[in-house]
Design an enzyme around this catalytic site. Structure first.
Site, PDB file in Angstrom:
ATOM      1  N   LYS A  74     -28.846 -40.871  12.134  1.00 27.95           N
ATOM      2  CA  LYS A  74     -28.078 -40.013  13.034  1.00 27.95           C
ATOM      3  C   LYS A  74     -29.040 -39.442  14.079  1.00 27.95           C
ATOM      4  CE  LYS A  74     -24.839 -36.073  12.711  1.00 27.95           C
ATOM      5  NZ  LYS A  74     -24.193 -35.132  11.756  1.00 27.95           N
ATOM      6  N   SER A 106     -19.234 -34.887  12.097  1.00 28.58           N
ATOM      7  CA  SER A 106     -19.985 -35.241  13.274  1.00 28.58           C
ATOM      8  C   SER A 106     -20.802 -36.524  13.112  1.00 28.58           C
ATOM      9  CB  SER A 106     -20.937 -34.098  13.646  1.00 28.58           C
ATOM     10  OG  SER A 106     -21.912 -33.907  12.651  1.00 28.58           O
ATOM     11  N   SER A 110     -19.624 -33.091   7.690  1.00 27.02           N
ATOM     12  CA  SER A 110     -19.982 -34.092   8.704  1.00 27.02           C
ATOM     13  C   SER A 110     -20.457 -35.432   8.171  1.00 27.02           C
ATOM     14  CB  SER A 110     -21.060 -33.526   9.636  1.00 27.02           C
ATOM     15  OG  SER A 110     -20.488 -32.653  10.574  1.00 27.02           O
TER      16      SER A 110
END
Lengths: 508, 101
Positions: A100, A175, A199
């Protein structure tokens, strides 16, 4: 070296020699077996995945940055080690993973999908990255996310949204939406995400992959760009529970660079996944509040079916209450935003990233941050600063910390009656792009079933448990007490084994 | 249930709070954030319904203790690397606008 003739789901392109007979078989485990048997090389795997990204990611936008050259070079190094007869460094040796965009890897961009970090390259490795490198894993690329991990749909990325591989009109969740979509679309076998309020789990659920939010303190946060320091935790998104266990085993454990990382031994998570045919003696709690009004009917049916499936293996189902669940979102949006408003003070245009000049430092900060942050980050920083401001601190921030205690106590009481909890990950399947963008509160409520776990600091697993009539994935959430990642992975594995893996790839 | 009048959310001075976190807002942002955060604060007002007088606050969900390490020197970030990402650097220093007249 057969290849499925339909080809549309295969990760192999015509150019790359990709040896997997089943194109859906791209788990770390299966790829590791292929390497061990000499059926393919790391270079073959990396090349096939780069081709898959080139072919698919124009429609998905899971990646913000692909380390093509570095990944191929690392793969060749891994192949040379193997050819020289060196034993594998770990089960991840020579296998690609994605990061990420808020996890630092030396020399790579680490922009948190924000304009304010334009051009920034990390100067050091996050502890999780150092451990992946030491294990021989290959860093394939950086995945899209909501800016600074603030969002539940990946629509808050400054570089455009990621799309759900199962239906590109829908969001992948967030997210960590890029990580989830990349795994679901078979562009990488596993990826790291971060979970502050859901997330990892919610995008895993929306995209039909496994996602694990470890116990707070299980995994070092050193090198993770901080959003809400008392809630953030790094974890894996993967094809199945075995892969998630392998990644967790690699990244978990105490770290002198993170004082909140707890010195608790890392068990053999993979061993916990063996012999899962029976679950006799296991008590699974079904929190009434997680099956409350507002839960989508198809989601409820799939999760209750999963519970029945586990009961058929011998587990006992018990109804429990988590009475403060309705207060979790309000609590979270005070605590997380308060922490964010101070954590994000460092983005001031002095040491890194974007800068807009001003006549004095204050004017420079005002302009730099106005230009660098997107609307959701601005909203949250304003809310957080308000919660901490004179005259409101007691009524908002301090009160939220007290309700946080009540939410923790809910879980403690529930775990006195059962070994794990089972419920949905999210109240609905993946929603449409734009559907909740204009209404921040509606977006926040999306996280009502994942946030309590972060507030309590415990661990939870999202595991696919079915699909809607329209074919969208549905995830079940298995919640465990602190440091019981092995237990929740085991139950996820039992579900996978009893139901058959919810694999297959979306048509792209 | 505490004093029910407390559940009414106070009006937030968005411009003032934005200045506290050093963000210039456009008039449009001031208006839309004010409206959106007003709704969020109204929602958050439900926390006032709980009696938390006897409840200890939780700052960290797991017990946090002070961690000490051996007092040994180790290589730090070289200056050139620390400055490599700076929007403006000269003579080994970060350059900022003039602070003192």
């Amino acid at each position: 070296m057969s290849r499925r003739s339909d080809g549309q789901n295969a990760i192999a392109s015509g150019a790359a020699e990709f040896p997997m007979s089943d194109p859906a078989a791209i788990s770390l485990y299966e790829l590791g077996e292929s390497l061990a048997h000499g059926d393919c090389s790391s270079t073959d795997i990396v090349q096939a995945l780069l081709d898959a990204i080139a072919r698919k990611d124009g429609r998905i936008h899971a990646f913000l940055h692909v380390n093509a050259e570095e990944a191929l070079s690392e793969a060749r190094t891994a192949d040379r080690r193997r050819a020289a007869g060196e034993p594998p460094r770990s089960p991840l040796d020579g296998l690609p993973v994605a990061l990420k965009d808020n996890i630092s890897a030396r020399g790579q961009p680490c922009g948190c999908a924000s304009r304010i970090l334009d051009g920034y390259r990390a100067t050091y490795d996050a502890t999780v990255v150092a451990r992946l490198r030491a294990a021989g894993a290959i860093l394939l690329g950086r995945t899209n996310m909501d800016e600074f991990a603030m969002g539940s749909s990946t629509e808050n990325s400054a570089f455009g949204p990621t799309r759900n591989p199962w239906d590109t009109d829908r969001v992948p969740g967030g997210s960590s939406g890029g990580s989830a979509a990349a795994v679901a679309a078979h562009m990488v076998p596993a990826a790291l995400g971060s979970d502050t309020g859901g997330s990892i789990r919610q995008p895993a659920s929306f995209c039909g992959v496994v996602g694990l939010k470890p116990t707070y303190g299980r995994v070092s946060r050193y090198g993770l760009v901080a959003f809400a320091s008392s809630l953030d935790q790094i974890g894996p998104l993967a094809c199945d529970t075995r892969d998630a266990a392998r990644v967790l085993a690699t990244i978990a454990g105490p770290d002198p660079m993170d004082g909140t990382c707890v010195d608790v031994p890392v068990p053999d998570y993979e061993a916990a996944l063996r012999d899962v045919e029976r679950l006799d003696g296991l008590r699974i709690g079904l929190p009434r509040e997680y099956f409350a009004a507002g839960l989508d009917a198809e989601v409820e049916r799939a999760v209750r079916d999963a519970a029945d499936c586990l009961a058929a293996l011998g587990a006992e189902l018990v109804e429990v209450n988590l009475p403060h669940t309705p207060y979790a979102v309000a609590t979270y949006y005070l605590i997380a935003t308060a922490e964010a408003s101070t954590n994000l003070a460092r983005f001031d245009g002095v040491r890194y990233g974007h800068r807009v000049e001003g006549a004095d430092p204050i004017e420079m900060y005002l302009r730099t941050r106005a230009a660098g942050f997107g609307p959701e980050v601005k909203r949250r920083m304003i809310l957080g600063a308000f919660a901490l401001s004179t005259g409101y601190y007691d009524a908002y921030y301090l009160r939220a910390q007290k309700v946080r205690t009540l939410i923790r106590h809910d879980f403690e009481a529930a775990f006195a009656r059962c070994d794990v909890l089972l419920g949905p990950v999210a109240p609905t399947p993946a929603f449409r792009l734009g559907e909740k963008l204009a209404d921040p509160l509606a977006m926040y409520l999306e996280d009502i079933l994942t946030i309590p776990v972060n507030l309590a600091g415990i661990c939870a697993l999202a595991v696919p448990c079915g699909r809607t009539a329209a074919g969208l994935p549905i995830g079940a959430q298995i919640i465990g007490p602190a440091f019981e990642e092995g237990r929740i992975l085991r139950i996820g594995a039992a579900l996978e084994q009893a139901r058959g893996p919810f694999r297959g790839a979306p048509t792209l | 249930m505490n004093n029910p009048t407390e559940t009414k959310a106070p009006a937030m001075n968005v411009e003032h709070v934005a200045h506290l976190v050093r963000m210039e807002l456009t008039p449009d942002e001031t208006e839309s954030f004010g409206r959106q955060l007003g709704r969020v604060l109204e929602y958050i007002g439900q926390l006032q319904q709980l009696d938390v007088a006897e409840v200890e606050p939780t700052a960290h969900a797991v017990p946090v203790r002070n961690v000490l390490r051996e007092d040994r020197t180790a290589p730090g970030l070289p200056r050139e690397e620390a400055l490599a990402n700076a929007p403006l650097a000269r003579q080994g220093l970060f350059i900022v606008p003039r602070i003192i007249e």
